[in-house]
Design an enzyme around this catalytic site. Structure first.
Site, PDB file in Angstrom:
ATOM      1  N   ASP A   6     -89.988  -2.028-105.691  1.00 14.69           N
ATOM      2  CA  ASP A   6     -91.271  -1.072-105.869  1.00 14.69           C
ATOM      3  C   ASP A   6     -92.509  -1.430-105.323  1.00 14.69           C
ATOM      4  O   ASP A   6     -93.386  -0.515-105.347  1.00 14.69           O
ATOM      5  CB  ASP A   6     -91.484  -0.476-107.334  1.00 14.69           C
ATOM      6  CG  ASP A   6     -91.816   0.790-107.537  1.00 14.69           C
ATOM      7  OD1 ASP A   6     -91.586   1.744-106.441  1.00 14.69           O
ATOM      8  OD2 ASP A   6     -92.496   1.438-108.279  1.00 14.69           O
ATOM      9  N   SER A  58     -93.562   7.584-107.175  1.00 11.14           N
ATOM     10  CA  SER A  58     -92.252   7.798-106.558  1.00 11.14           C
ATOM     11  C   SER A  58     -91.228   8.809-107.361  1.00 11.14           C
ATOM     12  O   SER A  58     -91.662   9.091-108.273  1.00 11.14           O
ATOM     13  CB  SER A  58     -91.513   6.442-107.399  1.00 11.14           C
ATOM     14  OG  SER A  58     -92.240   5.115-106.885  1.00 11.14           O
ATOM     15  N   GLN A  72     -86.553   5.003-100.525  1.00 18.09           N
ATOM     16  CA  GLN A  72     -87.477   5.476-101.817  1.00 18.09           C
ATOM     17  C   GLN A  72     -87.958   6.591-101.021  1.00 18.09           C
ATOM     18  O   GLN A  72     -88.528   6.750 -99.881  1.00 18.09           O
ATOM     19  CB  GLN A  72     -88.520   4.496-102.173  1.00 18.09           C
ATOM     20  CG  GLN A  72     -89.313   5.154-103.276  1.00 18.09           C
ATOM     21  CD  GLN A  72     -90.266   4.115-104.037  1.00 18.09           C
ATOM     22  OE1 GLN A  72     -91.008   3.576-103.001  1.00 18.09           O
ATOM     23  NE2 GLN A  72     -90.234   3.720-105.133  1.00 18.09           N
TER      24      GLN A  72
END
Length: 288
Positions: free
Chosen positions: A202, A226, A276
């Site tokens: 991340d 996110s 993502q």
């Protein structure tokens, strides 16, 4: 000696060891990452660790997660694992993360028994040896100390083989490359290495979608978060050995940015692919 001002590896490893509560439930603690909200990588890593605690002799090959609500770093997070299916070769798990009774995150993971099969991979050009590159962390800390955003220690070293860094602010192609490695030897448990990979995945991925626009994290008016996160695990790896992340953003539209990443070990084997999508919304700064 590990520089505690740069690294929090031992702290993150402790966070990835969950407390069993019984009946496929686990509890994870949180830590401060410069925001009142829980760092998304922490929930990714802890949820995967919770799922792996319910599977024997099978390794995860994919995880698909959605972020629903921000978590509060001051409070623990409970993870409820549903044993969806155990087949002859594959096992499926669903994990719900809850805080104060609210669902903040959901994740599905699939596990596979070891198996031989056809093999090929996406190849990459030769890279600069990471041992010949300087760490990015001292520079990040120096800039943070002279700015408004505090530097937060990280669990791995970051080394970038080109000008700029993981959180570049100048307009550039939506691509970046970075080497990562834990600065200390880790235990041999593959569940820890997989969970730490999810945690680290991340960092910097979503910001790749900002590069063509010359925007960086922390810029006034930027709202970034996110929305979902996927990892496909291809081959074994260790987080205390160098991994090369190649990241790109093929699209940004509708207030969202999509980013894809490829993780290679030092021998050039593709060990994981990740994707993502996140919110990247620009708002006019409020007048004071």
């Amino acid at each position: 000696m590990l520089d505690k001002t740069l690294y929090d590896t031992e702290e993150v490893v402790r966070l990835l060891h969950l407390e069993p509560l019984g009946d496929n439930r686990f509890r994870g603690q949180s830590h401060f990452m410069g925001s009142p909200n829980v760092f998304g990588g922490q929930v990714l890593g802890q949820s995967l660790r919770a799922a792996t605690q319910t599977v024997n002799d099978r390794r995860p090959h994919s995880m698909h997660a959605m972020f629903l609500l921000p978590g509060n770093f001051r409070k623990p997070i409970d993870y409820e694992v549903e044993r969806v299916r155990d087949g002859g070769s594959f096992s499926t798990r669903r994990v719900v993360a809850l805080q104060e009774g609210r669902r903040i995150f959901v994740m599905s993971a699939s596990f596979q028994a070891p198996e031989e099969g056809l093999t090929h991979q996406k190849t990459i050009p030769a890279a600069i040896d990471p041992d010949d590159l300087p760490s990015s962390l001292p520079d990040w800390k120096a800039r943070a100390d002279s700015g408004r955003r505090p530097f937060m220690p990280v669990p791995v070293d970051f080394r970038v083989p080109h000008r700029g860094d993981l959180f570049t602010s100048h307009a550039a192609e939506p691509r970046k490359e970075v080497w990562v490695r834990a600065p200390i030897a880790l235990e041999d448990d593959p569940r820890l290495h997989e969970a730490l990979f999810a945690y680290v995945s991340d960092y910097g991925l979503l910001s790749t979608s900002l590069q063509p626009h010359g925007i960086r994290l922390g810029d006034a008016g930027l709202q970034i978060a996110s929305l979902d996160h996927t990892i496909w695990f291809h081959r074994p790896f260790r987080m205390d050995a160098w991994l090369r992340f190649e990241m790109e953003s093929p699209n940004a539209s509708g207030g969202r940015g999509l980013c894809i990443g490829y993780a290679y070990d030092r021998e050039g084997q593709l060990v994981a692919t990740l994707a993502q999508e996140g919110l990247i919304r620009m708002r006019e700064p409020r007048s004071i």
